[in-house]
Design an enzyme around this catalytic site. Structure first.
Site, PDB file in Angstrom:
ATOM      1  N   ASP A 413     -11.087  27.221  48.898  1.00 33.63           N
ATOM      2  CA  ASP A 413     -11.534  28.098  47.820  1.00 33.63           C
ATOM      3  C   ASP A 413     -10.468  29.137  47.470  1.00 33.63           C
ATOM      4  OD1 ASP A 413     -13.788  29.238  46.163  1.00 33.63           O
ATOM      5  OD2 ASP A 413     -13.411  30.954  47.471  1.00 33.63           O
ATOM      6  N   GLU A 466      -8.614  24.589  45.127  1.00 31.51           N
ATOM      7  CA  GLU A 466      -9.086  25.189  43.883  1.00 31.51           C
ATOM      8  C   GLU A 466      -7.985  26.149  43.436  1.00 31.51           C
ATOM      9  OE1 GLU A 466     -12.599  28.008  42.025  1.00 31.51           O
ATOM     10  OE2 GLU A 466     -11.743  28.379  43.996  1.00 31.51           O
TER      11      GLU A 466
END
Length: 734
Positions: A413, A466
């Site tokens: 993330d 990401e």
């Protein structure tokens, strides 16, 4: 008999201010009446009386209370120091016999100490935290925690009535690790570390390497044995080691376990991992998803963070059960052919008092300077990636999930926030690197080390970043200057495509480049195409609510979007609820609106997604060359006036090519001539406008024969009908 200890040292021990309680407690050589002897001392505030038992000859010697708070001492033969136990009668009259914690050798070998000092102890989760251990036949728990700036540390929990004075840890000065063995502590008991800062302030902190925790909002850790589960996924694990992440199909279903499905009569409706496993397997089989991706499942105090603000990095959240329950979840998925990816959050952590922030009274895991150590958007702390111990903690955590829980991949993330020192900061709010630049050099090194460790230790496991910027080489090997990820989320494709689809069809002719631009850079990275939870929260609305037009057009546009996505180069990811054409944006308290499946239109979208997944699996042309120009060829991308796109997807030699023909307007295109590379019969294998999906059934069943007319620079062509707001896909039948 007088004690050999000074009153001042006794008081320091009682107050819990000693960094080395073993210097007073346990066995110590003394000169007693002119002969060498052993003074054995214990601290047991709850003891009524105590004895030392020589294990060699069974001789039992009483211990004298040398301080009313519960310090006992016995003078024994010199030989006793190597083989004895202590027996206690507590104030309730119960008798227990155990090993003396301060006579127990450290659990850390010289090699452990060396690796920890280097910051390369990748299985530190087998040493730090709460480790089950048996010493001289007595079972207990070895507690160890990194807190180099602490004044003293105690293990507190159910095993000592949360009075840690008798279980004060000793420090390894060169490493800053505190360790103590607690006899008779056992799985199921709750615990924490009680840490005294240099200023004298006491704090009860969660174990950073705890394997389980209480159900939030309670915060204690739970002693757990995570090595007894009997795994049954041997075939899967063997095959995974040879998984070809470049050429295999990957259809990923992103799931928030807390809201995917609810159960009546449960806390917040949370289902157990075991219930979820059986339900998700059945659903993934029905929908032809090859993998699931779980939003963070590590323990987090605030449910509304969806798991992205973690406190227990080594503990699956107790909201859905125990560590063994989660092992069953992964095991059941694997036995049924479904891979399991998890979101992993090494970028930041929350400020909760029981967590990592100011762990030993100092900025330990985070930067001390808020310009480096605090995230302005999320109100969280940023890890200090330049500290070896912090990098070791994070890399070991990543490997822990792959090792102990057989996880198949990690989606990392917020990578962009890690790469740039000025991420979401104005001038003057960030500190340049040593060259004066904005790149976070320590974070870059960490990400490379992380990817190297993952791929070296667990072949076949995938990592996905990401990352929303144009940082080069995110999914390129580290030896070639890249960051080493397997995949990169294609955020550019996602933003451009959704922006295009929001346009009314009459205006799309002016935005054709928003669809075609992605193919300019499509093969610069190994891209995964995400329509994730981020696209259906924070006021954006659901995917179908973002589509323009009347009710029929909204559904047609959504099916058109999915077909374009599934035929575009790259692996696929869809967030739960998207396959239902859910009207409401996602709410973590409610989850998908499953009742919508009572309506044929919503069932049609669900079936469309299932059939697209199957199409990708069964046709190598749609997955074999996802990351290479060999797998894609434009036929016609310039007809912006009609808002049509035609392209070929190709596999390797012997794989039949697919011809994808999309019409982004509600006007059917009849007898639309399309150039093809080979003569023969082109069978229609998919039509997003099929009545089975809720469409108008305009199409080309069973297919089209070539006409012998050259077109689009190709030797032959077919004449086809392009359905309104739809895509028809042909496969050459050789």
């Amino acid at each position: 008999m007088n004690t050999t200890l000074s009153l001042s040292s006794l008081q320091s021990l009682i107050d819990g201010n000693m960094s080395d309680p073993g210097s007073l407690l346990g066995p110590h050589p003394i000169n007693y009446r002119g002969t060498q002897a052993t003074a054995i001392r214990v601290f047991q505030p709850n003891a009524q009386s105590m004895w030392v038992i020589d294990s060699a000859n069974g001789v039992k010697r009483p211990m004298r209370r040398v301080h009313p708070e519960g310090i006992f001492e016995a003078i024994c033969d010199e030989s006793t120091k190597n083989h004895y136990k202590v027996e206690m009668i507590d104030k309730k009259g119960e008798t227990t016999q155990s090993t003396d914690p301060y006579a127990v050798p450290s659990m850390f070998t010289d090699f452990d100490r060396y690796l920890l000092g280097e910051g390369r102890h990748h299985n530190m989760y087998e040493r730090l935290g709460a480790q089950l251990r048996t010493v001289d036949g007595v079972a207990g728990v070895n507690f160890a925690v990194w807190a180099p700036n602490a004044k003293s540390v105690q293990a507190v929990g159910d095993f000592n009535g949360w009075d840690g004075r008798q279980n004060a840890a000793s420090v390894m000065p060169s490493l800053g690790i505190w360790e103590v063995f607690v006899p008779h502590a056992k799985p199921g008991q709750k615990y924490k570390f009680r840490i005294q800062s240099q200023s004298g302030r006491w704090m009860d902190k969660c174990d950073p390497l705890a394997f389980a925790s209480e159900l939030p909002p309670l915060t204690a850790n739970i002693i757990s044995d995570i090595n007894t589960y009997a795994w049954s996924d041997g075939d899967w694990m063997q095959q995974r080691a040879e998984f070809d992440a470049m050429h295999r199909p990957m259809n990923v279903y992103e799931v928030h376990l807390g809201s995917w499905q609810k159960g009546p009569g449960r806390t917040h409706g949370w289902l157990n991992y075991r219930d979820l496993a059986t339900r998700l397997v059945d659903y993934c089989h029905r929908m032809n998803f090859t993998h699931i991706e779980l939003m963070p499942i590590s323990e987090h105090p605030f449910t509304g963070s969806w798991g992205y603000q973690s406190v227990g990095y080594f503990a699956p959240t107790s909201r859905h059960g125990s560590p063994e329950d989660f092992m069953f979840f992964v095991d059941h998925m694997h036995q049924n052919g479904i891979g399991v990816l998890i979101d992993w959050v090494p970028a930041h952590f929350p400020k909760d008092d029981h967590g990592l922030r100011q762990f030993d009274g100092s900025a330990l895991y985070e930067h001390a300077d808020p310009r480096q150590g605090e995230h302005p958007d999320w109100g969280t702390m940023i890890f200090n990636f330049g500290r070896n111990e912090v990098k070791n903690f994070l890399i070991a955590n990543a490997l822990f999930w792959l090792d102990k829980y057989h996880i198949d991949g990690l989606r990392v993330d917020a990578v962009a926030s890690m790469l740039y020192l000025d991420y979401s900061r104005e001038d003057g709010q960030w500190v340049p690197n040593r060259y004066g630049g904005r790149e976070n050099l320590e974070a870059i090194d960490f990400l490379r080390e992380f990817n190297i460790a993952v791929h070296e230790n667990h072949p076949g496991v995938v990592t996905a970043a990401e990352e929303s910027t144009a940082w080069p080489g995110v999914s390129r090997p580290t030896y070639d200057g890249g960051l080493g990820f397997t995949y990169k989320w294609n955020m550019g494709w996602m933003n451009d495509t959704l922006r295009y689809m929001r346009n009314e069809p009459i205006h799309r002719q002016y935005h054709q480049n928003e669809l075609t631009f992605s193919l300019i850079y499509a093969f610069t990275e190994n891209f995964m195409l995400p329509l994730s939870h981020d696209e259906v929260v924070h006021g954006k609305g659901s995917l179908i609510s973002q589509m323009p037009g009347d009710m029929w057009q909204k559904f047609a546009n959504l099916r058109l979007l999915y077909t374009y996505m599934w035929t575009h180069p790259g692996k696929k990811l869809l967030f739960m609820g998207g396959e239902l054409a859910q009207w409401n944006e996602w709410n973590a308290d409610d989850g998908p609106t499953w009742e919508l499946l009572d309506f044929a239109t919503h069932r049609g979208v669900q079936q469309c997604v299932a059939d697209l997944n199957k199409l990708v699996i069964e046709n190598p042309a749609l997955h074999y060359h996802d990351f290479s120009g060999e797998g894609f060829e434009w036929v016609d991308c310039q007809n912006s006036q009609d808002s049509t796109l035609v392209y070929l997807r190709k596999g390797s030699e012997g794989h039949a090519p697919l011809l994808v023909c999309s019409n982004f307007t509600p006007v059917p295109r009849v007898d639309y001539r399309i150039g093809v590379p080979e003569m023969g019969f082109w069978k229609e294998v998919f039509n997003s406008d099929s009545e089975a999906y809720g469409g108008s059934n305009v199409g080309n069943y069973p297919g089209r024969e070539t006409t012998g007319v050259a077109h689009h620079g190709r030797p032959d062509s077919i004449q086809a009908t392009l359905p309104p707001l739809g895509t028809t896909i042909f496969r050459l039948e050789r």
